[in-house]
Design a protein around this motif. Structure first.
Motif, PDB file in Angstrom:
ATOM      1  N   ARG A  31      34.534  34.666  27.420  1.00  0.00           N
ATOM      2  CA  ARG A  31      35.642  33.833  26.975  1.00  0.00           C
ATOM      3  C   ARG A  31      36.685  33.620  27.885  1.00  0.00           C
ATOM      4  NH1 ARG A  31      36.354  37.322  21.383  1.00  0.00           N
ATOM      5  NH2 ARG A  31      34.195  37.120  20.527  1.00  0.00           N
ATOM      6  N   ALA A  32      36.751  34.077  29.131  1.00  0.00           N
ATOM      7  CA  ALA A  32      37.671  33.880  30.126  1.00  0.00           C
ATOM      8  C   ALA A  32      37.447  34.292  31.392  1.00  0.00           C
ATOM      9  CB  ALA A  32      39.182  34.683  29.718  1.00  0.00           C
ATOM     10  N   VAL A  33      37.895  33.850  32.360  1.00  0.00           N
ATOM     11  CA  VAL A  33      37.725  33.997  33.663  1.00  0.00           C
ATOM     12  C   VAL A  33      39.220  34.435  34.349  1.00  0.00           C
ATOM     13  CG1 VAL A  33      37.467  32.180  34.668  1.00  0.00           C
ATOM     14  CG2 VAL A  33      36.484  34.089  35.866  1.00  0.00           C
ATOM     15  N   THR A  34      39.450  35.498  35.240  1.00  0.00           N
ATOM     16  CA  THR A  34      40.681  35.804  35.556  1.00  0.00           C
ATOM     17  C   THR A  34      40.502  35.852  37.315  1.00  0.00           C
ATOM     18  OG1 THR A  34      41.257  37.132  33.746  1.00  0.00           O
ATOM     19  CG2 THR A  34      42.431  37.483  35.930  1.00  0.00           C
ATOM     20  N   LEU A  35      41.150  35.316  38.167  1.00  0.00           N
ATOM     21  CA  LEU A  35      41.023  35.345  39.526  1.00  0.00           C
ATOM     22  C   LEU A  35      42.263  35.559  40.372  1.00  0.00           C
ATOM     23  CD1 LEU A  35      41.601  32.044  40.652  1.00  0.00           C
ATOM     24  CD2 LEU A  35      39.731  32.036  39.233  1.00  0.00           C
ATOM     25  N   ASP A  36      42.231  35.785  41.416  1.00  0.00           N
ATOM     26  CA  ASP A  36      43.285  36.037  42.388  1.00  0.00           C
ATOM     27  C   ASP A  36      43.330  34.766  43.320  1.00  0.00           C
ATOM     28  OD1 ASP A  36      44.323  38.189  40.990  1.00  0.00           O
ATOM     29  OD2 ASP A  36      43.343  39.578  42.509  1.00  0.00           O
ATOM     30  N   ALA A  37      44.119  33.862  43.240  1.00  0.00           N
ATOM     31  CA  ALA A  37      44.234  32.508  44.082  1.00  0.00           C
ATOM     32  C   ALA A  37      45.048  32.736  45.417  1.00  0.00           C
ATOM     33  CB  ALA A  37      44.498  31.492  43.381  1.00  0.00           C
TER      34      ALA A  37
ATOM     35  N   PRO B 187      48.942  43.650  52.480  1.00  0.00           N
ATOM     36  CA  PRO B 187      49.965  44.184  50.980  1.00  0.00           C
ATOM     37  C   PRO B 187      51.412  43.608  51.072  1.00  0.00           C
ATOM     38  CG  PRO B 187      48.911  45.907  52.515  1.00  0.00           C
ATOM     39  CD  PRO B 187      48.470  44.776  53.210  1.00  0.00           C
ATOM     40  N   ALA B 188      51.862  43.082  52.202  1.00  0.00           N
ATOM     41  CA  ALA B 188      53.019  42.170  51.781  1.00  0.00           C
ATOM     42  C   ALA B 188      52.657  40.920  51.076  1.00  0.00           C
ATOM     43  CB  ALA B 188      53.602  42.041  53.145  1.00  0.00           C
ATOM     44  N   ARG B 189      51.790  40.552  51.029  1.00  0.00           N
ATOM     45  CA  ARG B 189      51.504  39.116  50.583  1.00  0.00           C
ATOM     46  C   ARG B 189      51.136  39.262  48.891  1.00  0.00           C
ATOM     47  NH1 ARG B 189      46.510  34.896  52.280  1.00  0.00           N
ATOM     48  NH2 ARG B 189      47.445  33.243  51.429  1.00  0.00           N
ATOM     49  N   ARG B 190      51.615  38.307  48.172  1.00  0.00           N
ATOM     50  CA  ARG B 190      51.319  38.455  46.808  1.00  0.00           C
ATOM     51  C   ARG B 190      50.715  37.126  46.699  1.00  0.00           C
ATOM     52  NH1 ARG B 190      52.647  42.912  46.979  1.00  0.00           N
ATOM     53  NH2 ARG B 190      54.600  43.840  46.160  1.00  0.00           N
ATOM     54  N   LEU B 191      49.583  37.255  45.698  1.00  0.00           N
ATOM     55  CA  LEU B 191      48.610  36.093  45.442  1.00  0.00           C
ATOM     56  C   LEU B 191      48.938  35.625  43.793  1.00  0.00           C
ATOM     57  CD1 LEU B 191      45.439  37.533  47.045  1.00  0.00           C
ATOM     58  CD2 LEU B 191      47.135  35.740  47.939  1.00  0.00           C
ATOM     59  N   PRO B 192      48.705  34.581  43.526  1.00  0.00           N
ATOM     60  CA  PRO B 192      48.989  34.261  42.037  1.00  0.00           C
ATOM     61  C   PRO B 192      47.730  34.696  41.227  1.00  0.00           C
ATOM     62  CG  PRO B 192      49.297  32.134  43.499  1.00  0.00           C
ATOM     63  CD  PRO B 192      49.012  33.355  44.208  1.00  0.00           C
ATOM     64  N   ARG B 193      47.790  35.222  40.342  1.00  0.00           N
ATOM     65  CA  ARG B 193      46.734  35.968  39.147  1.00  0.00           C
ATOM     66  C   ARG B 193      46.671  34.637  38.469  1.00  0.00           C
ATOM     67  NH1 ARG B 193      45.652  41.615  38.452  1.00  0.00           N
ATOM     68  NH2 ARG B 193      44.678  41.205  40.361  1.00  0.00           N
ATOM     69  N   MET B 194      45.548  33.999  38.365  1.00  0.00           N
ATOM     70  CA  MET B 194      44.937  33.166  37.248  1.00  0.00           C
ATOM     71  C   MET B 194      44.042  33.353  36.213  1.00  0.00           C
ATOM     72  SD  MET B 194      46.853  30.878  39.287  1.00  0.00           S
ATOM     73  CE  MET B 194      46.478  29.315  38.173  1.00  0.00           C
ATOM     74  N   ARG B 195      44.321  32.823  35.038  1.00  0.00           N
ATOM     75  CA  ARG B 195      43.421  33.007  33.913  1.00  0.00           C
ATOM     76  C   ARG B 195      42.869  31.467  33.463  1.00  0.00           C
ATOM     77  NH1 ARG B 195      42.212  36.854  29.531  1.00  0.00           N
ATOM     78  NH2 ARG B 195      41.567  35.663  27.740  1.00  0.00           N
ATOM     79  N   PHE B 196      41.645  31.463  33.041  1.00  0.00           N
ATOM     80  CA  PHE B 196      41.074  30.230  32.630  1.00  0.00           C
ATOM     81  C   PHE B 196      40.141  30.570  31.353  1.00  0.00           C
ATOM     82  CE2 PHE B 196      37.662  26.979  32.292  1.00  0.00           C
ATOM     83  CZ  PHE B 196      38.194  26.022  32.255  1.00  0.00           C
ATOM     84  N   ASP B 197      40.800  30.092  30.357  1.00  0.00           N
ATOM     85  CA  ASP B 197      40.067  30.473  28.881  1.00  0.00           C
ATOM     86  C   ASP B 197      38.748  29.397  28.878  1.00  0.00           C
ATOM     87  OD1 ASP B 197      42.070  32.330  27.897  1.00  0.00           O
ATOM     88  OD2 ASP B 197      43.329  30.672  27.722  1.00  0.00           O
ATOM     89  N   LEU B 198      37.733  30.049  28.547  1.00  0.00           N
ATOM     90  CA  LEU B 198      36.414  29.338  28.535  1.00  0.00           C
ATOM     91  C   LEU B 198      36.090  29.007  26.954  1.00  0.00           C
ATOM     92  CD1 LEU B 198      34.390  31.936  30.780  1.00  0.00           C
ATOM     93  CD2 LEU B 198      34.980  29.484  31.283  1.00  0.00           C
ATOM     94  N   THR B 199      36.834  29.168  26.092  1.00  0.00           N
ATOM     95  CA  THR B 199      36.792  28.972  24.815  1.00  0.00           C
ATOM     96  C   THR B 199      37.277  27.487  24.306  1.00  0.00           C
ATOM     97  OG1 THR B 199      38.656  30.145  24.033  1.00  0.00           O
ATOM     98  CG2 THR B 199      36.542  30.978  23.996  1.00  0.00           C
TER      99      THR B 199
ATOM    100  N   MET C 249      42.492  22.729  37.347  1.00  0.00           N
ATOM    101  CA  MET C 249      41.310  22.766  36.566  1.00  0.00           C
ATOM    102  C   MET C 249      41.548  23.492  35.125  1.00  0.00           C
ATOM    103  SD  MET C 249      38.928  21.766  38.421  1.00  0.00           S
ATOM    104  CE  MET C 249      39.884  20.375  38.966  1.00  0.00           C
ATOM    105  N   GLY C 250      42.862  23.609  34.934  1.00  0.00           N
ATOM    106  CA  GLY C 250      43.205  24.250  33.765  1.00  0.00           C
ATOM    107  C   GLY C 250      43.417  25.651  33.583  1.00  0.00           C
ATOM    108  N   ALA C 251      43.504  26.193  34.632  1.00  0.00           N
ATOM    109  CA  ALA C 251      43.824  27.553  34.772  1.00  0.00           C
ATOM    110  C   ALA C 251      45.404  27.685  34.744  1.00  0.00           C
ATOM    111  CB  ALA C 251      43.514  28.461  35.946  1.00  0.00           C
ATOM    112  N   ARG C 252      45.978  28.968  34.078  1.00  0.00           N
ATOM    113  CA  ARG C 252      47.260  29.237  34.125  1.00  0.00           C
ATOM    114  C   ARG C 252      47.658  30.376  34.939  1.00  0.00           C
ATOM    115  NH1 ARG C 252      45.436  31.281  29.831  1.00  0.00           N
ATOM    116  NH2 ARG C 252      46.668  33.122  28.514  1.00  0.00           N
ATOM    117  N   GLN C 253      48.762  30.490  35.328  1.00  0.00           N
ATOM    118  CA  GLN C 253      49.222  31.974  36.385  1.00  0.00           C
ATOM    119  C   GLN C 253      49.803  32.719  35.274  1.00  0.00           C
ATOM    120  OE1 GLN C 253      51.796  31.424  39.548  1.00  0.00           O
ATOM    121  NE2 GLN C 253      51.976  33.586  39.945  1.00  0.00           N
ATOM    122  N   ILE C 254      49.094  33.995  35.332  1.00  0.00           N
ATOM    123  CA  ILE C 254      49.613  35.275  34.461  1.00  0.00           C
ATOM    124  C   ILE C 254      50.123  36.405  35.017  1.00  0.00           C
ATOM    125  CG2 ILE C 254      47.580  34.469  32.547  1.00  0.00           C
ATOM    126  CD1 ILE C 254      46.106  36.722  33.882  1.00  0.00           C
TER     127      ILE C 254
END
Length: 66
Positions: A23-29, A54-66, A40-45
């Motif tokens: 139903r969805a994929v989550t990734l760190d970009a 460890p001092a660097r922050r990465l956007p966590r993204m979610r893409f709904d597949l439905t 591509m349609g993903a949103r930052q969550i």
């Protein structure tokens, strides 16, 4: 970049995941890849801490597949 390879890989991933009824994929970009994933349609969550720096922050993204 700019040749459609990333878009083709994204489409292949989406098709493969949908075929598995996910139903969805989550990734760190990487921060510089954020505009691509947004197009591509993903949103930052949220954010994730980089495993490499460890001092660097990465956007966590979610893409709904439905």
């Amino acid at each position: 970049m700019g040749r459609g390879v990333g878009r083709a890989l994204w489409a292949h991933m989406v098709a493969a995941l949908r075929a598995r009824d996910l139903r969805a994929v989550t990734l760190d970009a990487g921060p510089h890849a954020l505009p691509f994933y947004t197009r591509m349609g993903a949103r930052q969550i949220g954010e994730a801490v980089s495993e490499v720096d460890p001092a660097r922050r990465l956007p966590r993204m979610r893409f709904d597949l439905t």
